[in-house]
Design an enzyme around this catalytic site. Structure first.
Site, PDB file in Angstrom:
ATOM      1  CG  ASP A  27      -1.713   1.240   1.396  1.00 12.64           C
ATOM      2  OD1 ASP A  27      -2.326   1.668   0.413  1.00 12.64           O
ATOM      3  OD2 ASP A  27      -1.707   1.802   2.509  1.00 12.64           O
TER       4      ASP A  27
ATOM      5  CG  ASP B 282      -1.631   2.274   6.734  1.00 13.06           C
ATOM      6  OD1 ASP B 282      -1.843   3.323   7.363  1.00 13.06           O
ATOM      7  OD2 ASP B 282      -1.847   2.167   5.514  1.00 13.06           O
TER       8      ASP B 282
END
Length: 633
Positions: A315, A516
């Site tokens: 990400d 996250d």
């Protein structure tokens, strides 16, 4: 069921250790040639043997095909055979080693299950429906497609829909992971579970109930959890041929030698005790090593899968980047304005705003010691910007459309500069003062200092790297270029991230996903291994992942990969050595050199050898401690 409760009680650590203590007592008595009315090893047989027999029978009844044959079945046969010839110690020893291996594997295979419930709790429970000009609060499940809903500042959007009136900024981090709220106006889509930060808006419901975006995320996480079956135990993989071969060799030995003791000895030494310990001991040593360096590995399965991954997907926001906005540029357009003056004007007005961009600008102004002036007649226009009066002049801070609405031109030269800022993935706040364009203040997320070197290390380890982000293409490309990532997929919603991982898996790749945010949860579950940022990452992402990086030190990823690779190699080495020991013991049993008792002692020696090999993992150096992250200082 009473039988299951008894089995669960006997399978616990306290009872297993009790059985081990009595087995040790039996060994001491045997070494000193002392006898008691009842051999203490009987306690080990009862405590460790009953769960063993229960497991073997359960697998025979419930498992399909060849999976009915397991290591538990072979050891149960050997245990009863040893009891049949009166070698109680040998029977207790094989049962105890099997029990220890099962406990070690169960301890390393525990998974956190709280994440899904936390995700479910995010789903809004109520919505504000507008009917005939009248507001009413209704349960979320009663909202229907086409209903008009009013979303006030601070409220969560209850369904997917389209704005029909009003303007605002929506925090879409739950869906896209974007670090900035997104400005929304009539005609724009909004998603269930996102948060309305500023202006009140009316939306028309489009996807409700189980069709909403948030419910799809919940469903995807649940399905991915169900699909990710635990890895089959190594000993059980071998058992499908170990059991028939062991029985065949035992029968042939017994018939040829006319010695039932030799036949039983073959069954005892055939038991894969060292094989049972090979995986869990290596896994526990590696998990202990990782914990010392702030990497929390939740299960042995995760460690093994990490050692087999060939592609790592990242990400962007909060993972490769720090996930926090900072002022990047103070760029005056007017000859009468310098950087210090521009910052002072902007911070003076933005200090009255609650927008994340405004807070970042105000904080930067305070850090730089900018002179803050009084701003009168402050007004915030959701989705556009702010206006105020400073030193008797109108001050505007917002997007280009907002500036142009007040008849302040944005010329071609300024447009080119703005295009350059946007290509760098920066958020731009234009500043109009009086009747002219005073300048621009840009804000940007920043790449973690260790990201570039970390990506380079992974490539040197022949690991492919992919960027999967919900952010827009320009920002994704800008940060990917800085980090050294070539394969970039931007603008992805949670389902699209998971689908991209499935596509890569369809090409035969083994994927590790690192993220996250809540929006990363389906991808973390879908990937072969999920790694979450432990400090700033959401609780849901951490619970959905198999591994957590405490301190958010992304430089630990190459370390984690090296450790996992070595753990898998150690497991393979231990299995090879344990098989060699077993084959040697089988030969000695057939020739009559070993008895069931001495064969059981060979088992112990082989098991200790496997444990010592695994223990080497705990103190091996897989990381340069001089360059360790701040989380370990």
């Amino acid at each position: 069921m009473m039988i299951k409760r008894i089995n669960d009680c006997l399978s616990g650590v306290p009872m297993t250790l009790t059985g081990g203590a009595f087995l040790l007592g039996s060994l001491v008595l045997m070494l000193f040639d002392t006898q008691l009315p009842a051999d203490p090893a009987w306690v080990s047989i009862i405590v460790c043997g009953i769960p063993l027999v229960y497991l073997s029978l359960w697998r025979i009844i419930h498992n399909p095909g060849m999976k009915k044959i397991s290591s538990a079945l072979l050891i149960s046969i050997a245990m009863f055979a040893a009891i049949g010839i009166g070698d109680i110690f040998a029977a207790g020893e094989v049962a105890f080693i099997m029990a220890i291996g099962a406990i070690l594997e169960d301890k390393t295979a525990e998974r956190a299950k709280r994440g899904l419930q936390k995700l479910i709790n995010l789903a809004p429970q109520q919505g504000r429906r507008i009917t005939g000009g009248r507001e009413e609060m209704i349960n979320a499940e009663d909202i229907r497609v086409g209903d008009i809903l009013r979303i006030l500042p601070g409220e969560t959007v209850p369904v997917d829909g389209e704005i029909i009136s009003g303007a605002t900024s929506i925090d879409q981090a739950v869906m896209t992971g974007e670090s900035l709220p997104v400005d929304k106006a009539p005609g724009d889509k909004v998603f269930c579970g996102t948060i309305n930060r500023f202006g009140a808006v009316d939306i028309r419901g489009a996807k409700v109930g189980e069709d909403s975006s948030l419910q799809k995320i919940i469903r995807m996480v649940r399905e991915a959890e169900d699909k990710k079956a635990p890895m089959e135990r190594i000993a059980d993989k071998w058992a499908t041929w170990l059991v028939p071969v062991a029985l065949l060799i035992a029968v042939i030995t017994g018939v040829a030698s006319k010695d039932i003791v030799r036949a039983v000895t073959v069954l005892v030494v055939f038991c894969p005790c060292a094989l049972v310990l090979a995986t869990p001991t290596a896994v526990m040593a590696a998990i202990g090593q990782a914990t010392k360096y702030g990497v929390i590995i939740k299960s042995g399965d995760a460690l093994e899968r990490m050692g087999k991954t060939d592609t790592i997907a990242f990400d962007k926001t909060g993972t490769l980047t720090k996930g926090s906005l900072v002022v990047a540029d103070i760029y005056p357009f007017s000859k009468d304005m310098d950087q210090k003056q521009l910052l002072s004007l902007t911070a003076s007005a933005e200090g009255y705003s609650e927008h994340p961009l405004a807070k970042a600008i105000t904080a930067y102004g305070n850090e730089q010691g900018a002179e803050l002036m009084e701003a009168g007649n402050f007004q915030m226009i959701p989705g556009k910007g702010i206006r105020a009066e400073v030193n008797g002049k109108l001050l505007l801070c917002g997007n280009p459309d907002f500036i142009k609405e007040h008849q302040i031109p944005v010329d071609e030269a300024a447009s080119l500069i703005l295009d350059r800022f946007h290509s760098q993935g920066k958020a731009v706040v234009l500043v109009g003062y009086g009747v002219q364009l005073a300048g621009a203040v840009t804000l940007s997320d920043t790449l973690r200092e260790t990201s570039k070197e970390m990506i380079k290390e992974l490539k040197n380890m022949h690991t492919q790297v992919v960027l999967l982000t919900g952010d827009h293409e320009q920002a994704a490309r800008y940060f990917a270029d800085q980090a050294g990532i070539d394969d970039v997929h931007a603008g992805l919603l949670p389902a699209q991230k998971a689908a991209e991982i499935q596509r890569l898996q369809g090409e035969g790749r083994s994927i590790c996903m690192i993220g996250d945010g809540i929006n990363d949860a389906p991808a973390l579950k879908t990937a072969n291994v999920g790694v979450a940022m432990g400090t700033m990452g959401s609780d849901i992402a951490i619970d959905a992942a198999d591994i957590a990086l405490m301190g958010d030190d992304i430089s630990k990823i190459p370390y984690l990969k090296r450790l996992s690779n070595e753990a898998v190699s150690t497991i393979k080495l231990s299995i090879s050595l344990s098989l060699c020991i077993n084959f040697a013991a089988i030969f000695l049993s057939v020739t009559g050199v070993l008895t069931p008792t001495t064969g059981a002692l060979v088992h112990n020696a082989g098991s200790i050898f496997v444990v010592l090999i695994a223990a080497r993992l705990y103190d091996r150096k897989f990381i340069d401690e001089k360059n360790m992250g701040s989380s370990m200082r």
